[in-house]
Motif scaffolding. Sequence first.
Motif, mmCIF file in Angstrom:
data_model
loop_
_atom_site.group_PDB
_atom_site.id
_atom_site.type_symbol
_atom_site.label_atom_id
_atom_site.label_comp_id
_atom_site.label_asym_id
_atom_site.label_seq_id
_atom_site.Cartn_x
_atom_site.Cartn_y
_atom_site.Cartn_z
ATOM 1 N N LYS A 128 0.870 -1.261 -0.051
ATOM 2 C CA LYS A 128 -0.065 -0.090 0.081
ATOM 3 C C LYS A 128 0.798 1.297 -0.063
ATOM 4 O O LYS A 128 1.608 1.338 0.786
ATOM 5 N N PRO A 129 0.708 2.290 -0.923
ATOM 6 C CA PRO A 129 1.413 3.206 -1.082
ATOM 7 C C PRO A 129 1.384 4.343 0.197
ATOM 8 O O PRO A 129 0.296 4.377 0.815
ATOM 9 N N ASN A 130 2.447 5.164 0.626
ATOM 10 C CA ASN A 130 2.568 5.808 1.691
ATOM 11 C C ASN A 130 1.456 7.089 1.434
ATOM 12 O O ASN A 130 1.376 7.837 0.593
ATOM 13 N N ARG A 131 0.506 7.143 2.320
ATOM 14 C CA ARG A 131 -0.601 8.163 2.213
ATOM 15 C C ARG A 131 -0.257 9.486 2.973
ATOM 16 O O ARG A 131 -0.806 10.651 2.943
ATOM 17 N N TYR A 132 0.944 9.381 3.570
ATOM 18 C CA TYR A 132 1.414 10.435 4.494
ATOM 19 C C TYR A 132 2.838 10.862 4.264
ATOM 20 O O TYR A 132 3.598 11.163 5.238
ATOM 21 N N LYS A 133 3.308 11.157 3.151
ATOM 22 C CA LYS A 133 4.567 11.626 2.674
ATOM 23 C C LYS A 133 5.151 12.768 3.429
ATOM 24 O O LYS A 133 4.355 13.682 3.280
ATOM 25 N N SER A 134 6.201 12.609 4.078
ATOM 26 C CA SER A 134 6.768 13.897 4.429
ATOM 27 C C SER A 134 7.907 14.181 3.601
ATOM 28 O O SER A 134 9.065 13.561 3.352
ATOM 29 N N SER A 135 7.878 15.426 3.376
ATOM 30 C CA SER A 135 8.850 16.112 2.272
ATOM 31 C C SER A 135 10.248 16.011 2.903
ATOM 32 O O SER A 135 11.115 15.904 2.182
ATOM 33 N N ASP A 136 10.226 15.928 4.328
ATOM 34 C CA ASP A 136 11.634 16.109 4.801
ATOM 35 C C ASP A 136 12.185 14.858 5.319
ATOM 36 O O ASP A 136 13.410 14.707 5.696
ATOM 37 N N LYS A 137 11.617 13.738 4.966
ATOM 38 C CA LYS A 137 11.978 12.200 5.483
ATOM 39 C C LYS A 137 13.432 12.206 4.920
ATOM 40 O O LYS A 137 14.179 11.354 5.764
ATOM 41 N N LEU A 138 13.609 12.217 3.717
ATOM 42 C CA LEU A 138 14.977 11.867 3.099
ATOM 43 C C LEU A 138 15.879 13.026 2.878
ATOM 44 O O LEU A 138 16.839 13.191 2.224
ATOM 45 N N SER A 139 15.499 14.422 3.581
ATOM 46 C CA SER A 139 16.331 15.423 3.295
ATOM 47 C C SER A 139 17.654 15.209 3.687
ATOM 48 O O SER A 139 17.717 14.782 4.687
ATOM 49 N N GLY A 140 18.556 15.844 3.036
ATOM 50 C CA GLY A 140 19.878 15.676 3.431
ATOM 51 C C GLY A 140 20.722 14.640 2.793
ATOM 52 O O GLY A 140 21.779 14.474 2.761
ATOM 53 N N LEU A 141 20.001 13.473 2.304
ATOM 54 C CA LEU A 141 20.565 12.448 1.804
ATOM 55 C C LEU A 141 20.830 12.511 0.133
ATOM 56 O O LEU A 141 22.068 12.437 -0.222
ATOM 57 N N PHE A 142 19.572 12.670 -0.462
ATOM 58 C CA PHE A 142 19.699 12.619 -1.788
ATOM 59 C C PHE A 142 19.669 13.939 -2.499
ATOM 60 O O PHE A 142 18.872 14.171 -3.392
ATOM 61 N N ASN A 143 20.704 14.510 -2.092
ATOM 62 C CA ASN A 143 21.044 16.132 -2.911
ATOM 63 C C ASN A 143 22.511 16.077 -3.374
ATOM 64 O O ASN A 143 23.230 14.924 -2.647
ATOM 65 N N PRO A 144 22.999 16.837 -3.941
ATOM 66 C CA PRO A 144 24.513 16.588 -4.455
ATOM 67 C C PRO A 144 25.553 16.590 -3.133
ATOM 68 O O PRO A 144 26.173 15.511 -3.323
ATOM 69 N N LYS A 145 25.149 17.422 -2.187
ATOM 70 C CA LYS A 145 26.298 17.313 -1.099
ATOM 71 C C LYS A 145 26.088 15.942 -0.263
ATOM 72 O O LYS A 145 27.243 15.223 0.070
ATOM 73 N N GLY A 146 24.877 15.475 -0.040
ATOM 74 C CA GLY A 146 24.599 14.434 0.717
ATOM 75 C C GLY A 146 25.264 13.073 -0.128
ATOM 76 O O GLY A 146 25.672 12.062 0.461
ATOM 77 N N GLU A 147 24.869 13.006 -1.373
ATOM 78 C CA GLU A 147 25.333 11.898 -2.514
ATOM 79 C C GLU A 147 26.896 11.866 -2.423
ATOM 80 O O GLU A 147 27.174 10.828 -2.443
ATOM 81 N N LYS A 148 27.455 12.967 -2.434
ATOM 82 C CA LYS A 148 28.995 12.777 -2.079
ATOM 83 C C LYS A 148 29.425 11.967 -1.051
ATOM 84 O O LYS A 148 30.173 11.086 -1.052
ATOM 85 N N ILE A 149 28.694 12.048 -0.002
ATOM 86 C CA ILE A 149 29.058 11.081 1.217
ATOM 87 C C ILE A 149 28.694 9.530 1.154
ATOM 88 O O ILE A 149 29.440 8.817 1.387
ATOM 89 N N LEU A 150 27.510 9.702 0.564
ATOM 90 C CA LEU A 150 26.975 8.275 0.122
ATOM 91 C C LEU A 150 28.042 7.551 -0.575
ATOM 92 O O LEU A 150 28.206 6.275 -0.445
ATOM 93 N N ARG A 151 28.388 8.123 -1.852
ATOM 94 C CA ARG A 151 29.536 7.567 -2.629
ATOM 95 C C ARG A 151 30.732 7.053 -2.079
ATOM 96 O O ARG A 151 31.076 5.938 -2.084
ATOM 97 N N LEU A 152 31.277 7.925 -0.818
ATOM 98 C CA LEU A 152 32.218 7.400 -0.524
ATOM 99 C C LEU A 152 32.098 6.293 0.661
ATOM 100 O O LEU A 152 32.888 5.287 0.474
ATOM 101 N N TYR A 153 30.984 6.347 1.282
ATOM 102 C CA TYR A 153 30.601 5.043 2.063
ATOM 103 C C TYR A 153 30.530 3.972 1.204
ATOM 104 O O TYR A 153 30.949 2.758 1.770
#
Length: 348
Positions: A128-153
């Motif tokens: 069942k799809p999320n009916r209560y999506k929060s815009s900040d749930k994954l904020s900070g991860l999947f933007n250019p700066k966050g992704e630089k850290i994820l690539r390193l990890y």
Amino acid sequence: MTEKEIEQKFKTEFKELFPRLKDATLISEYSLGREGKVDLALRLQKGREREILLCEIVAKGFPKQIREKGLQLLEMTGQGKKGYPVIIAPYITGLGKETCKKIGAGFLDLSGNAYLDFDSFYLEVEGKPNRYKSSDKLSGLFNPKGEKILRLYLLQEKDDLSLNYRQIAEEVSVSLGQISKVNKKLDELGLRIEKREGLKAIDKTKLLDLWRDKYRFERNRMLSFYSMKRIPEIEKEISELCRAKGIKYALTLFSGANRLAPFTRYNVATSYYSGDIEALKSDLELKEVPSGANLQIIIPYDEGVYYKAREVNSFMVANPIQTYLDLYNYKGRGREQAEFLRERIIRI
């Protein structure tokens, strides 16, 4: 949503969301004696027997919060002897569900997903799809700066637990605050695993799965060209031109994967490129076309795509993680090639 709002919504909707619970009796603030009370309880009649579902509400269904609340609930209920522990949230992700199963708790979410498994009663609803999506749930991860850290990890050869914030910041040119923000979000998602002496390692498999599902290739700018030359010649000319002029480039999609883990034939060369496009068109005698292209030039959404690009037989190739992300939702046999690359080279 606040916990109070979640509670009110659950009270009014749970019988509609979960028809198998339509005969359940809801009890608010159910007392457990000295152990305190739970947010609410559901009394189920199963033949001659009654079962109590002891429910605690979690405002955000992150694995970390679910685990903490679930363990607390288990302790309050005497490891389930006083009733079956259940987490209620607006939405429980796959990671959250896995967390519930590991600690021996069930869950019901306001989006209609469920997992209950006690005695002879079993209820599982998923997808069942999320009916209560929060815009900040994954904020900070999947933007250019966050992704630089994820690539390193994800590209670390081993789980190097010794890297401190300052070393990471220097390696990928981000702030200490950005690293802290990313690590906090990974903790909330249950993607950092306690190893030893307070040090944590990344659950690389789950992180890559999550990033893959959230990755948006369309953030790049794609230019399509036609050349009279064959694919190997085009790729060679791009490589030689960029090397001679000191231009950043990296082959990706099938051009990149073919040099890391060959799997299928392809008829379009593709490369990230950070040089002058008009000069490239002139030097390689390219014609920009709306269809029938045999060369795709990608102007990257961020220079991070070049992180740990590697030289393979005189060609610069985007790192395996970047190539995998680019391929996974790409047309044709992109997903097949992506999974072959993951199996043979990435191995997480």
